[in-house]
Scaffold this active site. Structure first.
Site, mmCIF file in Angstrom:
data_model
loop_
_atom_site.group_PDB
_atom_site.id
_atom_site.type_symbol
_atom_site.label_atom_id
_atom_site.label_comp_id
_atom_site.label_asym_id
_atom_site.label_seq_id
_atom_site.Cartn_x
_atom_site.Cartn_y
_atom_site.Cartn_z
ATOM 1 N N ASP A 126 0.832 -1.230 0.000
ATOM 2 C CA ASP A 126 0.000 0.000 0.000
ATOM 3 C C ASP A 126 0.854 1.263 0.000
ATOM 4 O O ASP A 126 0.581 2.206 -0.731
ATOM 5 C CB ASP A 126 -1.059 -0.010 1.121
ATOM 6 C CG ASP A 126 -0.532 -0.028 2.546
ATOM 7 O OD1 ASP A 126 0.690 -0.216 2.765
ATOM 8 O OD2 ASP A 126 -1.365 0.145 3.475
ATOM 9 N N ASP A 184 -5.682 -0.222 5.978
ATOM 10 C CA ASP A 184 -6.503 -0.637 7.122
ATOM 11 C C ASP A 184 -7.731 0.257 7.287
ATOM 12 O O ASP A 184 -8.850 -0.219 7.509
ATOM 13 C CB ASP A 184 -5.669 -0.627 8.410
ATOM 14 C CG ASP A 184 -4.400 -1.458 8.279
ATOM 15 O OD1 ASP A 184 -4.327 -2.305 7.372
ATOM 16 O OD2 ASP A 184 -3.471 -1.244 9.081
ATOM 17 N N TYR A 242 9.217 -1.660 10.197
ATOM 18 C CA TYR A 242 8.263 -1.187 9.188
ATOM 19 C C TYR A 242 8.810 0.063 8.505
ATOM 20 O O TYR A 242 8.839 0.158 7.276
ATOM 21 C CB TYR A 242 6.926 -0.888 9.876
ATOM 22 C CG TYR A 242 5.784 -0.522 8.955
ATOM 23 C CD1 TYR A 242 4.957 -1.499 8.405
ATOM 24 C CD2 TYR A 242 5.499 0.808 8.648
ATOM 25 C CE1 TYR A 242 3.897 -1.177 7.580
ATOM 26 C CE2 TYR A 242 4.439 1.150 7.826
ATOM 27 C CZ TYR A 242 3.641 0.159 7.299
ATOM 28 O OH TYR A 242 2.591 0.486 6.471
HETATM 29 C C1 GLA Z 1 0.072 -2.432 8.449
HETATM 30 C C2 GLA Z 1 -0.169 -1.027 7.906
HETATM 31 C C3 GLA Z 1 -0.778 -1.089 6.508
HETATM 32 C C4 GLA Z 1 0.067 -1.978 5.578
HETATM 33 C C5 GLA Z 1 0.365 -3.314 6.259
HETATM 34 C C6 GLA Z 1 1.329 -4.160 5.456
HETATM 35 O O1 GLA Z 1 -1.150 -3.093 8.612
HETATM 36 O O2 GLA Z 1 -1.044 -0.327 8.762
HETATM 37 O O3 GLA Z 1 -0.912 0.208 5.977
HETATM 38 O O4 GLA Z 1 1.244 -1.325 5.210
HETATM 39 O O5 GLA Z 1 0.905 -3.147 7.555
HETATM 40 O O6 GLA Z 1 0.746 -4.568 4.258
#
Ligand code: GLA
Length: 381
Positions: free
Chosen positions: A36, A172, A221
Site C-alpha cells: 500500500d 486498514d 516497518y
Molecule cells: C500495516 C499497515 C498497513 C500496511 C500493512 C502491510 O497493517 O497499517 O498500511 O502497510 O501493515 O501490508
C-alpha cells in the site's frame, strides 16, 4: 458486549439514554502485503469483529468516552485536543477529532461508551477500527461530515500518521470504511479506486493469532518503507508500483542485494494481487491459494517480516487437506496468519493448530473463523 449491554453501560455511566450506535470493523488482508505504501494493490476483507460506540450528542464541545474494555474514562475539549501518553487508546479518537477539525469540519461533542472485540495489538487493525468508529460517532452526533468512504479513510489514516505518529499506509482505514459483507475489496492505493469482489462459497478464512509480541514492528516497518523508496529512486520510478516484473528483472542487478530483495517482493506481490483478483472472479480457489502461499514465502524470504511463530502456523496449515493457502497477514513480526480452507476442514485445521502450534512454539494460539463483513456505519437508537 452486545449493543443492549452497551446501552445499559451508557445509561449507568452518563445518567441518560444513548441516541446512536456507531461501529467499524477490523480486517484481514488476503493478499498484497507491504504494497500500500508503494502506491500498489491490496485485497483485504473486513471481519466480523468491530469497535462499537454507543453515544449521545452533547450541547458543548466536549467529548467524553468510557472504554468498556479498559474500565477507563477520558474527556477532552474540541477546542484544545492534547495527546494522551504514548500507546493510550484514546489517542486514536483524539487524533480523528483533530484531523477532522483541521480539515474544516465543525464537530459536535458527544458522550460515548466504546467497546471492541477486535483483538488488540494482533495485527487485525483494531486501531483503524477505533478511528473509523470515532469518525462515524461524530457523524452520528450531528457533525456535518460531507465525506465519502474513501475521504473518511484518508482522514483516519492522517490521524494515525500525524497525531498517533504511526507511519502506516491507507489499507486498514480504507477496508474498515468500505468493506462489504461477503466481499473482499480490491484497492488501488494510488488512485484509491476500488472494486468489491465476492468471496467464494464453501471456503472459510481462518485467522490464527500467534500470541507472539510484535517486537520491533514499528522500526522495521519504517526501515522497509525507506528501502522501497530507495529502490524506486534508483530505478527512476515514482514508486515501486510503476515497476513491472519485466522492467524489474532487466535492472535488478543495478540494485544492492538487500534493496533488490525488498523491491522484488513488492514488484511480484503487486502482480500477485492482480492475479488473485482474476482468480477470485473466475472462482478459482486453488490459484488464489497458491498465490497466498507465494506471498507468504516472499514475505518470509525476501521482505523478511515473518517470524518463527507465523511460519509455524503456515506450515501446520499447509499440511492439512482442504487448505488452499496460508500466509501471514498485516505488517508481520508476530500477529496473525490466515488460511483459506474448505468449510468442512475448519475443524481439522483448528485441531491441528491447537495441538501442533504450542508444541512447536511454546505459545497458545487463538483461532477465529472470520466472515467478510460490512464497513463502518452508524444508526440512530
Ligand atoms: C500495516 C499497515 C498497513 C500496511 C500493512 C502491510 O497493517 O497499517 O498500511 O502497510 O501493515 O501490508
Amino acid at each position: 458486549m452486545n449493543v443492549t449491554e452497551l446501552v445499559a453501560h451508557f445509561a449507568q455511566t452518563f445518567g441518560r439514554q444513548p441516541a446512536f450506535v456507531a461501529r467499524a470493523p477490523g480486517r484481514v488482508n488476503l493478499i498484497g502485503e507491504h504494497t500500500d505504501y508503494n502506491d500498489g494493490f491490496v485485497l483485504p476483507m473486513a471481519i466480523d469483529r468491530d469497535v462499537t460506540i454507543v453515544g449521545a450528542p452533547r450541547d458543548d464541545r466536549v467529548v467524553r468516552l468510557r472504554s468498556a474494555n479498559f474500565d477507563d474514562e477520558v474527556g477532552f475539549s474540541l477546542d484544545r485536543i492534547a495527546k494522551a501518553s504514548d500507546g493510550a487508546w484514546s489517542n486514536y479518537a483524539r487524533g480523528v477529532a483533530d484531523v477532522l477539525q483541521q480539515a474544516g469540519f465543525d464537530l459536535r461533542g458527544f458522550d460515548g461508551v466504546i467497546y471492541g472485540d477486535v483483538p488488540i495489538g494482533s495485527g487485525l487493525s483494531s486501531s483503524a477500527a477505533i478511528e473509523m468508529a470515532t469518525l462515524m460517532a461524530f457523524a452520528a452526533a450531528g457533525s456535518p461530515l460531507t465525506l465519502d468512504g474513501a475521504q473518511a479513510a484518508r482522514l483516519a489514516q492522517r490521524a494515525e500518521n500525524q497525531f498517533v505518529g504511526v507511519n502506516c499506509g491507507i489499507m486498514d482505514q480504507f477496508i474498515s470504511s468500505l468493506g462489504k459483507a461477503g466481499h473482499a475489496l480490491f484497492i488501488d492505493c494510488r488512485s484509491l479506486a476500488y472494486e468489491l469482489t465476492p468471496m467464494p462459497a464453501g471456503v472459510t478464512v481462518l485467522v490464527v493469532d500467534t500470541s507472539a509480541p510484535r517486537s520491533l514492528a514499528a522500526s522495521a516497518y519504517n526501515e522497509r518503507r525507506a528501502q522501497c523508496e530507495q529502490a524506486a529512486r534508483m530505478l527512476g520510478a515514482p514508486a515501486l508500483r510503476d515497476v513491472s516484473v519485466e522492467a524489474f528483472e532487466q535492472r535488478r542487478s543495478e540494485l544492492p542485494d538487500l534493496i533488490a530483495r525488498r523491491a522484488a517482493h513488492v514488484v511480484y506481490e503487486n502482480q500477485r494481487v492482480l492475479d488473485a483478483v482474476a482468480a477470485l472472479r473466475a472462482n478459482d480457489v486453488r490459484t488464489f491459494g497458491r498465490l497466498m502461499n507465494e506471498s507468504h514465502d516472499s514475505l518470509r524470504d525476501l521482505y523478511e517480516v515473518s517470524s518463527k511463530e507465523l511460519d509455524a502456523v503456515v506450515e501446520i496449515a499447509r499440511s492439512i487437506n482442504g487448505v488452499y493457502g496460508a500466509r501471514m497477514t498485516g505488517a508481520g513480526f508476530g500477529g496473525c496468519a490466515i488460511a483459506l480452507v474448505d468449510d468442512d476442514q475448519v475443524g481439522a485445521l483448528t485441531q491441528a493448530v491447537a495441538q501442533e502450534y504450542p508444541r512447536r512454539t511454546g505459545r497458545q494460539p487463538k483461532v477465529y473463523a472470520c466472515v467478510a463483513s460490512d464497513g463502518a456505519s452508524w444508526r440512530a437508537l
